[in-house]
Design a protein around this motif. Structure first.
Motif, PDB file in Angstrom:
ATOM      1  N   TYR A   1       1.011  -1.175   0.166  1.00 27.14           N
ATOM      2  CA  TYR A   1       0.007   0.169   0.220  1.00 27.14           C
ATOM      3  C   TYR A   1       0.957   0.877   0.194  1.00 27.14           C
ATOM      4  O   TYR A   1       1.441   0.906   1.152  1.00 27.14           O
TER       5      TYR A   1
ATOM      6  N   LEU B   1       1.977   0.456   3.887  1.00 29.53           N
ATOM      7  CA  LEU B   1       2.644  -0.592   4.634  1.00 29.53           C
ATOM      8  C   LEU B   1       2.541  -1.867   3.129  1.00 29.53           C
ATOM      9  O   LEU B   1       2.418  -1.575   2.292  1.00 29.53           O
TER      10      LEU B   1
ATOM     11  N   ALA C   1       1.835  -6.133   2.805  1.00 32.63           N
ATOM     12  CA  ALA C   1       1.955  -7.080   3.708  1.00 32.63           C
ATOM     13  C   ALA C   1       2.349  -8.852   3.206  1.00 32.63           C
ATOM     14  O   ALA C   1       2.586  -8.792   2.095  1.00 32.63           O
TER      15      ALA C   1
ATOM     16  N   THR D   1       0.851 -12.732   2.766  1.00 25.77           N
ATOM     17  CA  THR D   1      -0.250 -14.097   3.252  1.00 25.77           C
ATOM     18  C   THR D   1       0.622 -15.166   3.454  1.00 25.77           C
ATOM     19  O   THR D   1       1.990 -15.261   3.537  1.00 25.77           O
TER      20      THR D   1
ATOM     21  N   GLY E   1      -7.056  -6.338   1.758  1.00 25.17           N
ATOM     22  CA  GLY E   1      -6.270  -5.735   3.217  1.00 25.17           C
ATOM     23  C   GLY E   1      -6.156  -4.210   3.969  1.00 25.17           C
ATOM     24  O   GLY E   1      -5.704  -3.886   4.553  1.00 25.17           O
TER      25      GLY E   1
ATOM     26  N   SER F   1      -8.509  -2.734   4.437  1.00 24.77           N
ATOM     27  CA  SER F   1      -9.383  -2.561   6.400  1.00 24.77           C
ATOM     28  C   SER F   1      -7.611  -2.712   7.291  1.00 24.77           C
ATOM     29  O   SER F   1      -7.666  -1.611   8.743  1.00 24.77           O
ATOM     30  N   VAL F   2      -7.258  -3.322   6.804  1.00 22.55           N
ATOM     31  CA  VAL F   2      -5.840  -3.722   7.509  1.00 22.55           C
ATOM     32  C   VAL F   2      -4.932  -1.924   7.337  1.00 22.55           C
ATOM     33  O   VAL F   2      -4.401  -1.112   8.323  1.00 22.55           O
ATOM     34  N   GLU F   3      -4.856  -1.334   6.443  1.00 23.40           N
ATOM     35  CA  GLU F   3      -4.391   0.134   6.321  1.00 23.40           C
ATOM     36  C   GLU F   3      -5.024   1.034   6.720  1.00 23.40           C
ATOM     37  O   GLU F   3      -4.649   1.775   7.587  1.00 23.40           O
ATOM     38  N   LYS F   4      -6.374   0.932   6.998  1.00 26.12           N
ATOM     39  CA  LYS F   4      -6.638   1.641   7.550  1.00 26.12           C
ATOM     40  C   LYS F   4      -7.106   1.896   9.462  1.00 26.12           C
ATOM     41  O   LYS F   4      -6.638   2.721  10.363  1.00 26.12           O
ATOM     42  N   THR F   5      -6.729   0.745   9.550  1.00 31.87           N
ATOM     43  CA  THR F   5      -6.518   0.441  11.146  1.00 31.87           C
ATOM     44  C   THR F   5      -4.750   0.757  11.108  1.00 31.87           C
ATOM     45  O   THR F   5      -4.727   1.384  12.461  1.00 31.87           O
ATOM     46  N   ALA F   6      -4.021   0.497  10.044  1.00 31.18           N
ATOM     47  CA  ALA F   6      -2.745   0.894  10.569  1.00 31.18           C
ATOM     48  C   ALA F   6      -2.875   2.744  10.598  1.00 31.18           C
ATOM     49  O   ALA F   6      -2.031   3.889  11.441  1.00 31.18           O
TER      50      ALA F   6
ATOM     51  N   ASN G   1      -3.861   4.143  14.718  1.00 27.07           N
ATOM     52  CA  ASN G   1      -3.380   3.176  15.466  1.00 27.07           C
ATOM     53  C   ASN G   1      -1.898   3.030  15.073  1.00 27.07           C
ATOM     54  O   ASN G   1      -1.875   3.201  17.009  1.00 27.07           O
TER      55      ASN G   1
END
Length: 181
Positions: free
Chosen positions: A19, A36, A38, A40, A170, A172-177, A180
């Motif tokens: 990302y 980001l 990531a 699998t 993924g 949602s992972v970017e958004k969470t990063a 947080n």
């Protein structure tokens, strides 16, 4: 060298995803950005897949925007690539053709980037001629420079479609990063 290595990667990047979000990206509904990377669990983590994912990340949000146009039945005949992605011959052009499932043309000035494009638009505005922007570009600008066109490769089209499934999953992972970190 690393761009060219990307062509040796799996068409879907082998289960790795990148990302390229340095700031917000409205088309994917992300308000802020965190670069980001990531993978699998059983990915094929290689230098070629890593760099292919880096290049794909430059096209992923463009593809999301193009999907909006596809739903509105807009047909793209050909895209013209411009900017640093196209300084290395063939690589960015081929991968974008596959990502967008459209031929991609690149002029010899492609590596000049946005400043060149802005100068062309400023010249168009200054000339205040009777030509439409499309005719002005085709007759006064594009006709002066050598151009190459690459058609999409079926394996790249399918590979990018598979990459986009992982990319979208993924987000949602970017958004969470962003929320947080």
């Amino acid at each position: 060298m690393l761009y060219n290595e990307a062509l040796n990667g799996d068409a879907d990047c082998g289960g790795v995803v990148s990302y390229n979000y340095f700031s917000g990206e409205p088309v994917s509904h992300i308000d802020d950005g965190r670069p980001l990377f990531a993978r699998t669990q059983n990915c094929s983590f290689s230098l070629a897949n890593f760099f292919r994912a880096q290049i794909y990340s430059t096209m992923a949000t463009l593809k999301i925007g193009m999907e909006i146009l596809e739903r509105e039945a807009v047909k793209i005949d050909c895209l013209t690539g411009h900017g640093g992605l196209f300084k290395t011959p063939v690589v960015g052009q081929r991968l974008m053709a596959g990502a967008m499932n459209s031929p991609v043309s690149v002029m010899e000035t492609a590596g000049e980037g946005g400043a060149w494009g802005i100068a062309v638009l400023a010249n168009y505005a200054y000339d205040s001629n009777e030509l439409s922007l499309e005719d002005y570009l085709n007759e006064k600008i594009f006709s002066k420079y050598k151009s190459t066109t690459i058609e999409p490769v079926d394996a790249d089209v399918k590979g990018f479609e598979d990459y986009m499934k992982l990319y979208k999953a993924g987000l949602s992972v970017e958004k969470t990063a962003c929320e947080n970190i």
